[in-house]
Scaffold this motif. Structure first.
Motif, PDB file in Angstrom:
ATOM      1  N   ARG A  37       0.861  -1.178   0.000  1.00 57.11           N
ATOM      2  CA  ARG A  37       0.000   0.000   0.000  1.00 57.11           C
ATOM      3  C   ARG A  37       0.898   1.228   0.000  1.00 57.11           C
ATOM      4  N   VAL A  38       0.618   2.182  -0.894  1.00 57.40           N
ATOM      5  CA  VAL A  38       1.431   3.385  -0.936  1.00 57.40           C
ATOM      6  C   VAL A  38       1.063   4.243   0.257  1.00 57.40           C
ATOM      7  N   ALA A  39       1.723   3.976   1.352  1.00 55.97           N
ATOM      8  CA  ALA A  39       1.558   4.804   2.541  1.00 55.97           C
ATOM      9  C   ALA A  39       2.924   5.299   2.955  1.00 55.97           C
TER      10      ALA A  39
ATOM     11  N   LEU B 156      -1.876  10.047  -5.651  1.00 52.76           N
ATOM     12  CA  LEU B 156      -1.523   8.625  -5.661  1.00 52.76           C
ATOM     13  C   LEU B 156      -2.529   7.808  -4.857  1.00 52.76           C
ATOM     14  N   LYS B 157      -2.953   8.390  -3.737  1.00 51.71           N
ATOM     15  CA  LYS B 157      -3.903   7.681  -2.873  1.00 51.71           C
ATOM     16  C   LYS B 157      -5.219   7.420  -3.602  1.00 51.71           C
ATOM     17  N   ARG B 158      -5.606   8.353  -4.487  1.00 54.18           N
ATOM     18  CA  ARG B 158      -6.883   8.233  -5.190  1.00 54.18           C
ATOM     19  C   ARG B 158      -6.839   7.213  -6.319  1.00 54.18           C
ATOM     20  N   LEU B 159      -5.637   6.904  -6.799  1.00 56.02           N
ATOM     21  CA  LEU B 159      -5.511   5.938  -7.896  1.00 56.02           C
ATOM     22  C   LEU B 159      -5.768   4.523  -7.380  1.00 56.02           C
ATOM     23  N   ASP B 160      -6.366   3.734  -8.211  1.00 57.45           N
ATOM     24  CA  ASP B 160      -6.633   2.343  -7.830  1.00 57.45           C
ATOM     25  C   ASP B 160      -5.502   1.469  -8.373  1.00 57.45           C
ATOM     26  N   LEU B 161      -4.338   1.569  -7.721  1.00 59.68           N
ATOM     27  CA  LEU B 161      -3.165   0.838  -8.178  1.00 59.68           C
ATOM     28  C   LEU B 161      -3.155  -0.576  -7.609  1.00 59.68           C
ATOM     29  N   SER B 162      -2.591  -1.488  -8.375  1.00 62.03           N
ATOM     30  CA  SER B 162      -2.487  -2.867  -7.898  1.00 62.03           C
ATOM     31  C   SER B 162      -1.507  -2.921  -6.719  1.00 62.03           C
ATOM     32  N   PRO B 163      -1.655  -3.912  -5.823  1.00 59.37           N
ATOM     33  CA  PRO B 163      -0.715  -4.045  -4.696  1.00 59.37           C
ATOM     34  C   PRO B 163       0.737  -4.123  -5.149  1.00 59.37           C
ATOM     35  N   ARG B 164       0.994  -4.814  -6.256  1.00 58.60           N
ATOM     36  CA  ARG B 164       2.371  -4.929  -6.755  1.00 58.60           C
ATOM     37  C   ARG B 164       2.913  -3.570  -7.172  1.00 58.60           C
ATOM     38  N   THR B 165       2.106  -2.778  -7.875  1.00 59.64           N
ATOM     39  CA  THR B 165       2.534  -1.441  -8.304  1.00 59.64           C
ATOM     40  C   THR B 165       2.828  -0.562  -7.099  1.00 59.64           C
ATOM     41  N   GLN B 166       1.956  -0.640  -6.085  1.00 64.84           N
ATOM     42  CA  GLN B 166       2.176   0.172  -4.881  1.00 64.84           C
ATOM     43  C   GLN B 166       3.460  -0.243  -4.170  1.00 64.84           C
TER      44      GLN B 166
END
Length: 197
Positions: free
Chosen positions: A91-93, A163-173
């Motif tokens: 998760r992009v945190a 970035l938080k608003r994008l629905d990125l895949s777990p791998r991408t994050q």
């Protein structure tokens, strides 16, 4: 003065600990938490600049015991942050925490940031445009720094919130986290090289 402003822009916009952490807080906790952190970062930036201008930073960092101790302690902490970011999961945190660091976290981060001292030393010891009135030159430099610093850091915060608003895949994050961590490590090493000599 224009040369100073251009150099400042490129020194500030390049990924450093402050902007990367700002983007991370925006991604992990949203705009409100990011703004609070930015207020602290802003205060810390100006305090670090003041320490450079008054010579306090040079005296402290030149001490044979205190200087290296502070340098290596700050490097260790910043590398720890990079590790936490790189392995924050999918998760992009950027940093896994229950709450954002807030104003005190921003102040503290900038006061231990080697890049902050390297940039301020470069800006205040070079780019002279008012040799006949160094006090006024320093005041103008502070004004220019803050006028450029604010929108640049707000842009990085916006990037994090976006970035938080994008629905990125777990791998991408996870890849983004690792790239940010690598960027932080590179910045820490580059900022520390002149100080370690």
């Amino acid at each position: 003065m224009l040369t100073f402003a251009v150099a400042l822009f490129f020194l500030i916009i390049t990924p450093g600990i402050g902007v990367l952490t700002t983007a991370g807080i925006g991604a992990g906790f949203g705009a409100g938490s990011g703004i609070r952190f930015l207020v602290g970062l802003f205060i810390g930036t100006n305090l670090a600049a003041l320490l450079v201008v008054t010579g306090i930073a040079a005296v402290v960092l030149a001490h044979p015991i205190i200087g290296p101790t502070l340098l290596y302690a700050s490097l260790a902490y910043l590398l720890y942050l990079a590790f936490r970011i790189g392995w924050a999961g999918s998760r992009v945190a950027f940093i896994e925490r229950k709450s954002a660091p807030g104003i005190p976290g921003g102040i503290g981060l900038q006061l231990i940031n080697p890049k902050s001292y390297a940039v301020n030393t470069t800006l205040f010891s070079g780019f002279h445009f008012m040799a006949e009135n160094p006090t006024l030159e320093i005041a103008i430099k502070f004004a220019i720094i803050n006028v450029i610093w604010i929108p640049v850091h707000l842009t990085w915060l916006w990037a994090g919130v976006s970035l938080k608003r994008l629905d990125l895949s777990p791998r991408t994050q996870s890849v983004i986290n690792k790239l940010m961590a690598l960027s932080m490590v590179i910045v820490v090493v580059l900022a520390a090289l002149p100080a370690a000599r």
